[in-house]
Design a protein around this motif. Structure first.
Motif, short mmCIF file in Angstrom:
data_model
loop_
_atom_site.label_atom_id
_atom_site.label_comp_id
_atom_site.label_asym_id
_atom_site.label_seq_id
_atom_site.Cartn_x
_atom_site.Cartn_y
_atom_site.Cartn_z
N ASP A 1 -4.36 -19.17 -7.88
CA ASP A 1 -3.02 -19.13 -8.45
C ASP A 1 -2.07 -18.33 -7.56
O ASP A 1 -1.80 -17.16 -7.80
CB ASP A 1 -3.08 -18.53 -9.85
N ILE A 2 -1.56 -18.98 -6.54
CA ILE A 2 -0.67 -18.30 -5.59
C ILE A 2 0.65 -17.91 -6.25
O ILE A 2 1.25 -16.89 -5.90
CB ILE A 2 -0.43 -19.13 -4.32
N ASP A 3 1.11 -18.69 -7.21
CA ASP A 3 2.36 -18.34 -7.90
C ASP A 3 2.22 -17.02 -8.64
O ASP A 3 3.17 -16.22 -8.68
CB ASP A 3 2.78 -19.44 -8.87
N TYR A 4 1.04 -16.78 -9.19
CA TYR A 4 0.84 -15.51 -9.90
C TYR A 4 0.89 -14.34 -8.93
O TYR A 4 1.58 -13.35 -9.18
CB TYR A 4 -0.49 -15.50 -10.67
N VAL A 5 0.16 -14.43 -7.80
CA VAL A 5 0.16 -13.30 -6.87
C VAL A 5 1.55 -13.11 -6.26
O VAL A 5 1.98 -11.97 -6.04
CB VAL A 5 -0.94 -13.39 -5.79
N LYS A 6 2.30 -14.18 -6.04
CA LYS A 6 3.68 -14.04 -5.56
C LYS A 6 4.51 -13.23 -6.55
O LYS A 6 5.36 -12.44 -6.15
CB LYS A 6 4.34 -15.41 -5.37
N SER A 7 4.26 -13.45 -7.83
CA SER A 7 5.06 -12.78 -8.86
C SER A 7 4.72 -11.30 -9.01
O SER A 7 5.59 -10.51 -9.39
CB SER A 7 4.90 -13.48 -10.21
N ILE A 8 3.49 -10.91 -8.72
CA ILE A 8 3.15 -9.49 -8.90
C ILE A 8 3.17 -8.69 -7.60
O ILE A 8 3.13 -7.47 -7.63
CB ILE A 8 1.77 -9.30 -9.60
N TRP A 9 3.23 -9.36 -6.46
CA TRP A 9 3.33 -8.65 -5.19
C TRP A 9 4.80 -8.44 -4.87
O TRP A 9 5.55 -9.40 -4.71
CB TRP A 9 2.66 -9.44 -4.07
N ALA A 10 5.21 -7.19 -4.74
CA ALA A 10 6.60 -6.86 -4.42
C ALA A 10 6.94 -7.36 -3.02
O ALA A 10 6.07 -7.50 -2.16
CB ALA A 10 6.80 -5.35 -4.50
N ASP A 11 8.22 -7.61 -2.79
CA ASP A 11 8.66 -8.07 -1.48
C ASP A 11 8.34 -7.05 -0.38
O ASP A 11 8.14 -7.42 0.77
CB ASP A 11 10.15 -8.37 -1.48
N ASP A 12 8.29 -5.76 -0.75
CA ASP A 12 7.98 -4.71 0.23
C ASP A 12 6.51 -4.28 0.18
O ASP A 12 6.17 -3.17 0.60
CB ASP A 12 8.90 -3.51 0.03
#
Length: 161
Positions: free
Chosen positions: A64-75
């Motif tokens: 689930d890449i969308d999930y990790v994208k959502s919880i990983w901050a841009d920084d």
């Protein structure tokens, strides 16, 4: 050797200044059992972050890449077990390029320490099982420490090691 000693001494002094400055600013509680939030708020934050981290453990299995994208901050700064440091873009690329097939991803034991309404540190063990790209079964376990920050009402990981 002298320059190494000077660098280590400067690093040590920097660490002391940062620690003292942080304590004086009230960002970190002087007692690890105390928090800048009430016990009820700390419990609610702990439950929320635990749920998010458990779902992250399952993201390897579900891809689930969308999930990790959502919880990983841009920084995000993510340090891999081998010591390589990734930013969010590199971490997402590594996640997408992973050729292993995971059958389980379990986080236990696990501890959340809440230091404020928007800041928490987690530590635990992650155990994954599955098969590598050649079909060989694996069972991997490693320890991690993560820093979660709430921004605009949303909890995200800013650092993980």
């Amino acid at each position: 050797m002298v320059s190494h000693w000077v660098s280590m001494k400067q690093l040590g002094l920097l660490g002391i200044f940062v620690a003292v400055g942080t304590m004086l600013s009230g960002c970190v509680s002087p007692d690890p059992t105390q928090s800048a939030v009430s016990a009820e708020e700390a419990e609610k934050i702990t439950e929320e972050i635990t749920k998010l981290d458990q779902q992250w453990g399952q993201a390897d299995v579900t891809r689930d890449i969308d999930y990790v994208k959502s919880i990983w901050a841009d920084d995000l700064r993510f340090t891999r077990p081998g010591g390589k440091v990734f930013d969010k873009e590199a971490a997402l690329a590594a996640f997408e390029d992973d050729t292993d097939t995971y059958t389980s991803g379990v986080i236990a034991p696990y501890k959340v320490r809440v230091y404020g309404k928007n800041f928490a540190v987690v530590a635990g063990d992650y155990h994954s099982t599955g098969k590598d790209k050649d079909g060989k079964p694996f069972s991997r376990k490693f320890r991690f420490t993560g820093v979660w920050v709430q921004r605009n009402g949303k909890w995200q990981v800013v650092a993980e090691q």
